[in-house]
Design a protein around this motif. Structure first.
Motif, PDB file in Angstrom:
ATOM      1  N   ALA A 176       2.275   8.735  -6.949  1.00  0.00           N
ATOM      2  CA  ALA A 176       2.793  10.107  -6.831  1.00  0.00           C
ATOM      3  C   ALA A 176       3.891  10.362  -7.867  1.00  0.00           C
ATOM      4  CB  ALA A 176       3.322  10.344  -5.417  1.00  0.00           C
ATOM      5  N   VAL A 177       4.744   9.355  -8.084  1.00  0.00           N
ATOM      6  CA  VAL A 177       5.807   9.440  -9.109  1.00  0.00           C
ATOM      7  C   VAL A 177       5.179   9.625 -10.488  1.00  0.00           C
ATOM      8  CG1 VAL A 177       7.536   8.059 -10.357  1.00  0.00           C
ATOM      9  CG2 VAL A 177       7.576   8.132  -7.852  1.00  0.00           C
ATOM     10  N   ALA A 178       4.142   8.846 -10.770  1.00  0.00           N
ATOM     11  CA  ALA A 178       3.478   8.900 -12.081  1.00  0.00           C
ATOM     12  C   ALA A 178       2.919  10.297 -12.339  1.00  0.00           C
ATOM     13  CB  ALA A 178       2.369   7.856 -12.146  1.00  0.00           C
ATOM     14  N   GLU A 179       2.346  10.895 -11.291  1.00  0.00           N
ATOM     15  CA  GLU A 179       1.777  12.234 -11.430  1.00  0.00           C
ATOM     16  C   GLU A 179       2.878  13.260 -11.718  1.00  0.00           C
ATOM     17  OE1 GLU A 179      -1.266  15.196  -9.033  1.00  0.00           O
ATOM     18  OE2 GLU A 179      -0.110  13.727  -7.906  1.00  0.00           O
ATOM     19  N   LYS A 180       3.984  13.117 -11.012  1.00  0.00           N
ATOM     20  CA  LYS A 180       5.109  14.044 -11.173  1.00  0.00           C
ATOM     21  C   LYS A 180       5.736  13.940 -12.571  1.00  0.00           C
ATOM     22  CE  LYS A 180       9.426  15.031  -8.787  1.00  0.00           C
ATOM     23  NZ  LYS A 180      10.372  14.402  -7.865  1.00  0.00           N
ATOM     24  N   GLN A 181       5.830  12.718 -13.063  1.00  0.00           N
ATOM     25  CA  GLN A 181       6.498  12.484 -14.363  1.00  0.00           C
ATOM     26  C   GLN A 181       5.596  12.804 -15.553  1.00  0.00           C
ATOM     27  OE1 GLN A 181       9.513  11.705 -15.223  1.00  0.00           O
ATOM     28  NE2 GLN A 181      10.413  11.269 -13.236  1.00  0.00           N
ATOM     29  N   ARG A 191     -12.421  -3.098  -2.752  1.00  0.00           N
ATOM     30  CA  ARG A 191     -12.544  -2.730  -4.168  1.00  0.00           C
ATOM     31  C   ARG A 191     -12.805  -1.233  -4.330  1.00  0.00           C
ATOM     32  NH1 ARG A 191     -17.969  -4.972  -6.436  1.00  0.00           N
ATOM     33  NH2 ARG A 191     -17.106  -6.835  -5.483  1.00  0.00           N
ATOM     34  N   GLN A 192     -13.730  -0.710  -3.536  1.00  0.00           N
ATOM     35  CA  GLN A 192     -14.096   0.701  -3.636  1.00  0.00           C
ATOM     36  C   GLN A 192     -12.901   1.610  -3.359  1.00  0.00           C
ATOM     37  OE1 GLN A 192     -17.013   1.896  -4.761  1.00  0.00           O
ATOM     38  NE2 GLN A 192     -16.097   3.943  -4.649  1.00  0.00           N
ATOM     39  N   GLU A 193     -12.156   1.252  -2.343  1.00  0.00           N
ATOM     40  CA  GLU A 193     -10.981   2.060  -1.974  1.00  0.00           C
ATOM     41  C   GLU A 193      -9.950   2.064  -3.104  1.00  0.00           C
ATOM     42  OE1 GLU A 193      -7.382   1.897   1.290  1.00  0.00           O
ATOM     43  OE2 GLU A 193      -9.262   0.912   1.815  1.00  0.00           O
ATOM     44  N   ILE A 194      -9.710   0.890  -3.690  1.00  0.00           N
ATOM     45  CA  ILE A 194      -8.718   0.789  -4.779  1.00  0.00           C
ATOM     46  C   ILE A 194      -9.221   1.526  -6.025  1.00  0.00           C
ATOM     47  CG2 ILE A 194      -7.467  -0.781  -6.319  1.00  0.00           C
ATOM     48  CD1 ILE A 194      -7.655  -2.888  -4.062  1.00  0.00           C
ATOM     49  N   MET A 195     -10.501   1.310  -6.372  1.00  0.00           N
ATOM     50  CA  MET A 195     -11.053   1.969  -7.567  1.00  0.00           C
ATOM     51  C   MET A 195     -10.946   3.479  -7.451  1.00  0.00           C
ATOM     52  SD  MET A 195     -14.442  -0.225  -8.694  1.00  0.00           S
ATOM     53  CE  MET A 195     -15.401   0.313  -7.289  1.00  0.00           C
ATOM     54  N   GLU A 196     -11.264   3.998  -6.282  1.00  0.00           N
ATOM     55  CA  GLU A 196     -11.229   5.442  -6.081  1.00  0.00           C
ATOM     56  C   GLU A 196      -9.786   5.955  -6.147  1.00  0.00           C
ATOM     57  OE1 GLU A 196     -13.057   8.914  -6.114  1.00  0.00           O
ATOM     58  OE2 GLU A 196     -14.041   6.979  -6.359  1.00  0.00           O
ATOM     59  N   LYS A 197      -8.884   5.207  -5.568  1.00  0.00           N
ATOM     60  CA  LYS A 197      -7.455   5.570  -5.614  1.00  0.00           C
ATOM     61  C   LYS A 197      -6.968   5.589  -7.066  1.00  0.00           C
ATOM     62  CE  LYS A 197      -4.626   3.853  -2.516  1.00  0.00           C
ATOM     63  NZ  LYS A 197      -3.709   2.974  -1.748  1.00  0.00           N
ATOM     64  N   PHE A 198      -7.314   4.568  -7.827  1.00  0.00           N
ATOM     65  CA  PHE A 198      -6.901   4.491  -9.229  1.00  0.00           C
ATOM     66  C   PHE A 198      -7.533   5.624 -10.042  1.00  0.00           C
ATOM     67  CE2 PHE A 198      -5.938  -0.393  -9.388  1.00  0.00           C
ATOM     68  CZ  PHE A 198      -4.824  -0.176  -8.598  1.00  0.00           C
ATOM     69  N   HIS A 199      -8.810   5.861  -9.806  1.00  0.00           N
ATOM     70  CA  HIS A 199      -9.514   6.927 -10.532  1.00  0.00           C
ATOM     71  C   HIS A 199      -8.845   8.282 -10.291  1.00  0.00           C
ATOM     72  CE1 HIS A 199     -12.540   9.746 -11.834  1.00  0.00           C
ATOM     73  NE2 HIS A 199     -12.722  10.160 -10.586  1.00  0.00           N
ATOM     74  N   LYS A 200      -8.556   8.578  -9.020  1.00  0.00           N
ATOM     75  CA  LYS A 200      -7.933   9.874  -8.681  1.00  0.00           C
ATOM     76  C   LYS A 200      -6.540  10.001  -9.286  1.00  0.00           C
ATOM     77  CE  LYS A 200     -10.466  11.019  -4.498  1.00  0.00           C
ATOM     78  NZ  LYS A 200     -10.619  10.660  -3.088  1.00  0.00           N
ATOM     79  N   ASP A 211       0.828  -1.216   0.000  1.00  0.00           N
ATOM     80  CA  ASP A 211       0.000   0.000   0.000  1.00  0.00           C
ATOM     81  C   ASP A 211       0.861   1.265   0.000  1.00  0.00           C
ATOM     82  OD1 ASP A 211      -2.376  -1.381  -0.029  1.00  0.00           O
ATOM     83  OD2 ASP A 211      -2.714  -1.252   2.138  1.00  0.00           O
ATOM     84  N   VAL A 212       1.865   1.281   0.872  1.00  0.00           N
ATOM     85  CA  VAL A 212       2.767   2.442   0.964  1.00  0.00           C
ATOM     86  C   VAL A 212       3.490   2.633  -0.360  1.00  0.00           C
ATOM     87  CG1 VAL A 212       4.886   3.303   2.060  1.00  0.00           C
ATOM     88  CG2 VAL A 212       3.063   2.304   3.476  1.00  0.00           C
ATOM     89  N   TRP A 213       4.015   1.539  -0.892  1.00  0.00           N
ATOM     90  CA  TRP A 213       4.743   1.568  -2.170  1.00  0.00           C
ATOM     91  C   TRP A 213       3.830   2.073  -3.297  1.00  0.00           C
ATOM     92  CZ3 TRP A 213       3.565  -1.175  -6.616  1.00  0.00           C
ATOM     93  CH2 TRP A 213       4.529  -1.160  -7.630  1.00  0.00           C
ATOM     94  N   LEU A 214       2.585   1.561  -3.338  1.00  0.00           N
ATOM     95  CA  LEU A 214       1.655   1.949  -4.406  1.00  0.00           C
ATOM     96  C   LEU A 214       1.373   3.452  -4.361  1.00  0.00           C
ATOM     97  CD1 LEU A 214      -0.286   1.324  -6.712  1.00  0.00           C
ATOM     98  CD2 LEU A 214      -1.986   0.622  -5.021  1.00  0.00           C
ATOM     99  N   ASN A 215       1.147   3.984  -3.181  1.00  0.00           N
ATOM    100  CA  ASN A 215       0.904   5.426  -3.058  1.00  0.00           C
ATOM    101  C   ASN A 215       2.109   6.223  -3.557  1.00  0.00           C
ATOM    102  OD1 ASN A 215      -1.645   5.027  -2.006  1.00  0.00           O
ATOM    103  ND2 ASN A 215      -0.961   5.104   0.119  1.00  0.00           N
ATOM    104  N   GLU A 216       3.296   5.744  -3.229  1.00  0.00           N
ATOM    105  CA  GLU A 216       4.524   6.411  -3.704  1.00  0.00           C
ATOM    106  C   GLU A 216       4.616   6.373  -5.233  1.00  0.00           C
ATOM    107  OE1 GLU A 216       7.498   4.166  -1.683  1.00  0.00           O
ATOM    108  OE2 GLU A 216       7.340   5.297   0.200  1.00  0.00           O
ATOM    109  N   GLN A 217       4.293   5.217  -5.801  1.00  0.00           N
ATOM    110  CA  GLN A 217       4.378   5.039  -7.258  1.00  0.00           C
ATOM    111  C   GLN A 217       3.385   5.934  -7.988  1.00  0.00           C
ATOM    112  OE1 GLN A 217       6.809   3.054  -8.825  1.00  0.00           O
ATOM    113  NE2 GLN A 217       7.503   3.187  -6.710  1.00  0.00           N
TER     114      GLN A 217
END
Length: 312
Positions: A188-193, A225-234, A180-186
């Motif tokens: 954030a990297v994607a947004e920056k790049q 599922r809802q938490e992941i979908m929302e995270k991916f959507h954002k 979970d921690v790693w995914l949030n970091e990744q």
């Protein structure tokens, strides 16, 4: 590319060593990759005899089908950027009798994949167990590389996740937390790049047809599922590609496409043994599920070839 012996261990240090990251940040035009799922050596026999726990002592059919898949991929022109297998590589659960033989036979087939087409592996429930432990995940990583990692290809950011940690992490909660921690970091990297697209690979689908469907064996529990979908959507994730269902399915959530691909191996519905061709263009992700026979005899369909030729 790495030597054949390393072909199964390219996911290391949470990235894929097959691609040089610095060369892959920028969009260079359309490309495509091949997605397969569930070769699951041993399931066809065990399903036929009605004993999915102990009936997996033969897998000759799956060997032939996976050989056909590899031969079809090797003939494709232009070559795909990579070949991703979305879990359930073999049927034998951790600790079962035929597991090591199934893994070795699968490697013997996959090592014939063109060395210019990297293999990308995703862990499934049969690879690490329905309730994984640190030990089952470590054993998987020794055989197939990291259980979750990210990589860039042509300006597109790819994430490979261990979906079993979302299904049942009761025996290794700290590993789920680490992912979970790693995914949030990744993300954030994607947004920056400012990547062109974000694409996720995981074995278990978020959902099969609708985002609010009931939870069962083939999807993730609703609150997870809802938490992941929302995270991916954002984060702007465009698509999630999965297997597990042994049938084709899919749907969407706020512009996030959920793509469920049927199996190379045992079919549990009406689909043919097959692979999915996924074309990534500037604006969109276009995919077609092709039977192994179709892909072997006809290659890429003209419409997809035209998309690939457009901006290169």
């Amino acid at each position: 590319m790495a030597a054949a012996g390393d072909a199964f261990l390219r996911a290391r240090g949470r990235t894929l060593t097959a691609f040089r990251q610095d060369d892959e940040y920028l969009w260079k035009g359309p490309f495509y990759f091949i997605q397969g799922a569930d070769p699951q050596f041993g399931l066809m026999k065990s399903w036929a005899v009605g004993d999915t726990k102990n009936g997996d002592d033969e897998w000759g059919e799956e060997i032939k089908l996976t050989e056909q898949a590899v031969q079809a991929i090797n003939k494709l022109n232009p070559k795909p950027k990579f070949f991703v297998l979305c879990g359930d590589l073999i049927h034998g659960m951790p600790g079962t009798r035929w597991r090591k033989d199934q893994e070795q036979d699968l490697k013997n087939v996959l090592k014939n994949t063109d060395q210019d087409i990297p293999l990308v592996f995703v862990s499934g429930n049969h690879d690490i167990g329905n309730t994984p432990t640190r030990e089952t995940i470590d054993n998987y990583c020794k055989n197939w590389g990291d259980d979750y990692f990210s990589f860039w290809v042509g300006g597109v950011f790819f994430l490979v996740l261990n979906s079993q940690l979302y299904f049942d992490s009761s025996k290794c909660p700290e590993l789920k937390q680490a992912q979970d921690v790693w995914l949030n970091e990744q993300l954030a990297v994607a947004e920056k790049q400012k990547c062109k697209h974000i694409i996720v690979f995981q074995h278990i689908p978020l959902f099969l047809r609708t985002p609010d469907e009931d939870h069962d064996y083939f999807n993730l529990e609703k609150s997870v599922r809802q938490e992941i979908m929302e995270k991916f959507h954002k984060a702007g994730v465009k698509a999630v590609f999965s297997g597990h269902y042994h049938r084709n399915a899919g749907g969407s959530y706020k512009g996030l496409e959920m793509v469920v691909s049927s199996a190379i191996g045992c079919q549990l519905g009406e689909d043919a043994h097959g692979l999915r061709v996924v074309v990534v263009t500037d604006e969109k992700i276009v995919h077609r599920y092709c039977s192994l026979n179709e892909l072997s005899s006809q290659g890429l369909e003209q419409e997809l070839l035209d998309m690939l030729a457009k901006q290169n």
